[in-house]
Design a protein around this motif. Structure first.
Motif, short mmCIF file in Angstrom:
data_model
loop_
_atom_site.label_atom_id
_atom_site.label_comp_id
_atom_site.label_asym_id
_atom_site.label_seq_id
_atom_site.Cartn_x
_atom_site.Cartn_y
_atom_site.Cartn_z
N LYS A 163 44.44 67.42 49.74
CA LYS A 163 44.78 67.58 51.16
C LYS A 163 45.16 66.26 51.82
N ASN A 164 44.43 65.20 51.52
CA ASN A 164 44.68 63.90 52.14
C ASN A 164 45.27 62.89 51.17
N GLY A 165 45.98 63.38 50.16
CA GLY A 165 46.55 62.48 49.16
C GLY A 165 47.56 61.50 49.73
N HIS A 166 48.34 61.94 50.73
CA HIS A 166 49.32 61.05 51.34
C HIS A 166 48.66 59.90 52.07
N ILE A 167 47.44 60.12 52.58
CA ILE A 167 46.70 59.07 53.28
C ILE A 167 46.11 58.08 52.29
N VAL A 168 45.45 58.58 51.26
CA VAL A 168 44.77 57.69 50.33
C VAL A 168 45.77 56.85 49.54
N SER A 169 46.94 57.41 49.20
CA SER A 169 47.91 56.61 48.45
C SER A 169 48.42 55.43 49.27
N LYS A 170 48.63 55.64 50.57
CA LYS A 170 49.09 54.53 51.42
C LYS A 170 47.97 53.53 51.70
N LEU A 171 46.75 54.02 51.86
CA LEU A 171 45.63 53.10 52.06
C LEU A 171 45.48 52.17 50.86
N VAL A 172 45.57 52.72 49.67
CA VAL A 172 45.45 51.91 48.46
C VAL A 172 46.65 50.98 48.33
N ARG A 173 47.86 51.50 48.58
CA ARG A 173 49.06 50.69 48.52
C ARG A 173 48.97 49.48 49.46
N ASN A 174 48.45 49.71 50.67
CA ASN A 174 48.40 48.65 51.68
C ASN A 174 47.28 47.64 51.45
N ARG A 175 46.24 48.05 50.75
CA ARG A 175 45.05 47.20 50.61
C ARG A 175 44.93 46.52 49.25
N LEU A 176 45.33 47.20 48.19
CA LEU A 176 45.06 46.70 46.84
C LEU A 176 45.71 45.36 46.53
N PRO A 177 46.94 45.08 46.97
CA PRO A 177 47.52 43.77 46.64
C PRO A 177 46.67 42.60 47.13
N SER A 178 46.17 42.67 48.36
CA SER A 178 45.36 41.56 48.87
C SER A 178 43.99 41.52 48.21
N LEU A 179 43.43 42.68 47.89
CA LEU A 179 42.14 42.73 47.19
C LEU A 179 42.24 42.03 45.84
N LEU A 180 43.27 42.35 45.09
CA LEU A 180 43.46 41.75 43.76
C LEU A 180 43.64 40.24 43.86
N LEU A 181 44.46 39.81 44.80
CA LEU A 181 44.73 38.38 44.94
C LEU A 181 43.48 37.63 45.39
N ASN A 182 42.74 38.20 46.33
CA ASN A 182 41.52 37.55 46.80
C ASN A 182 40.47 37.45 45.69
N GLN A 183 40.34 38.53 44.91
CA GLN A 183 39.38 38.51 43.79
C GLN A 183 39.81 37.48 42.74
N ARG A 184 41.11 37.43 42.46
CA ARG A 184 41.63 36.47 41.48
C ARG A 184 41.36 35.03 41.93
N ASN A 185 41.60 34.73 43.19
CA ASN A 185 41.39 33.37 43.69
C ASN A 185 39.92 32.99 43.68
N ALA A 186 39.05 33.94 44.01
CA ALA A 186 37.62 33.67 44.00
C ALA A 186 37.12 33.41 42.58
N ILE A 187 37.60 34.21 41.62
CA ILE A 187 37.19 34.04 40.22
C ILE A 187 37.69 32.71 39.67
N ALA A 188 38.91 32.33 40.05
CA ALA A 188 39.48 31.06 39.58
C ALA A 188 38.63 29.87 40.03
N LYS A 189 38.14 29.92 41.25
CA LYS A 189 37.32 28.83 41.77
C LYS A 189 35.98 28.75 41.06
#
Length: 343
Positions: A75-101
């Motif tokens: 029912k809410n698939g259109h919402i969750v796909s955009k939420l993940v699309r909008n959030r996941l790139p920054s989450l991955l980059l932030n986690q990568r930078n934290a792990i690198a440090k």
């Protein structure tokens, strides 16, 4: 078609708006270097387009790129796909930078070198190991964030997520669900397709075993015997046609997981382009057909739309009495053919 715009070097979670397929350049991280690619999304005949896609130029490093395709369902698939699309790139980059440090000193003591070959094969670089750890962490955080959103019900709604990050000559692939990433590479017989991901469906033996151990049921309906679905232990619902996804919290107790399969590919001079697409494409076109369409496209800008157009035509031809699925594609060109930018 994907739209091009620029975003600040700090990737903002809400920067990408409500377009289904978007293409962005991260300001301050490209120095004029152009990532060549295109995105395109077309709604099917089932209602709202629940697919989302994003291509970010200058991601991580100046010639880096982030490609992500997300296929929502429920029912809410259109919402969750955009939420993940909008959030996941920054989450991955932030986690990568934290792990690198945190792990820089430990990783520097590793004896393996980037690009080192073992038995003739390139081994994953130290950089890949950081991205892998970041991916496992980011996907876990993403699912937790979705669960905490009280204003949306994602108990029976979710999304796939196939992500490829290009960092120099490395591809880091993080896959969840049954969208797919395929590489087009030159061979003596011509360009060929190399599938980079596994379609995580309930009929994959290891996936079915995990689900059944958690008391979920895997079976097909009589009216669609070719589609295995996941059901609750004692109810004929919800009938999820994949074994991994963000969301779908009603089934998270019964074997559906949000742990991505993360893999590595070192780009060779023969590797020409990458295609990410939702299952609306792969249900009617095989890997070789898609790769051939992209290779024959007039230019890079037209490639994604050409695949979607061919998929829509194939749906009408093969399943004239069925509703067409949403079709979404990203094409990322790894070797420059002509000077084209994101479409």
């Amino acid at each position: 078609m994907g739209i091009c715009a620029s975003v600040a070097s700090e990737i903002h979670d809400e920067a990408y708006g409500q377009e289904n397929a978007v293409c962005y350049t991260e300001i301050g991280n490209t120095n004029g270097v152009q990532v060549i690619g295109s995105t395109y999304s077309h709604p099917g005949s089932k209602g709202l387009n629940q697919d989302s896609a994003i291509l970010i130029q200058g991601y991580g490093i100046e010639n880096g790129a982030f490609c992500g395709v997300f296929d929502g369902h429920g029912k809410n698939g259109h919402i969750v796909s955009k939420l993940v699309r909008n959030r996941l790139p920054s989450l991955l980059l932030n986690q990568r930078n934290a792990i690198a440090k945190i792990s820089a000193s430990a990783l520097n003591t590793s004896s393996s070198k980037q690009g080192e070959k073992v038995n003739g094969e390139s081994t994953p670089s130290k950089n890949f190991m950081k991205w892998k750890e970041a991916g496992l962490s980011a996907y876990k955080v993403m699912d937790k964030e979705l669960k905490l959103l009280d204003k949306f019900d994602f108990s029976c709604s979710g999304t796939t997520a196939v992500v490829v990050m290009k960092q120099g000559e490395d591809l880091v692939i993080a896959n969840l669900g049954d969208s797919r990433a395929v590489l087009g590479t030159n061979s003596p017989e011509g360009i060929k397709a190399v599938q980079l991901t596994t379609d995580f469906k309930p009929d994959v033996p290891e996936e079915a075993e995990r689900i059944r151990k958690c008391k979920g049921r895997v079976l097909a309906l009589k009216e669609e015997p070719h589609i295995q679905r996941v059901w609750l232990p004692n109810e004929d619902s919800p009938g999820l046609a994949m074994s991994r996804a963000f969301g779908d919290f009603l089934l998270k107790y019964h074997g559906i997981i949000s742990i991505p399969d993360i893999s590595y590919h070192h780009i060779s001079p023969n590797d020409q382009f990458l295609v990410l697409a939702t299952d609306g494409v792969w249900d009617v076109l095989n890997n070789d057909q898609v790769i051939s369409i992209v290779a024959s496209a007039n230019d890079e800008e037209a490639a994604a739309k050409a695949v979607v157009d061919a998929s829509t035509a194939a749906w009408k031809r093969k399943f004239p009495n069925s509703k067409i699925d949403d079709c979404t594609v990203i094409c990322l060109f790894l070797q420059k053919r002509i000077n084209m930018s994101c479409s």
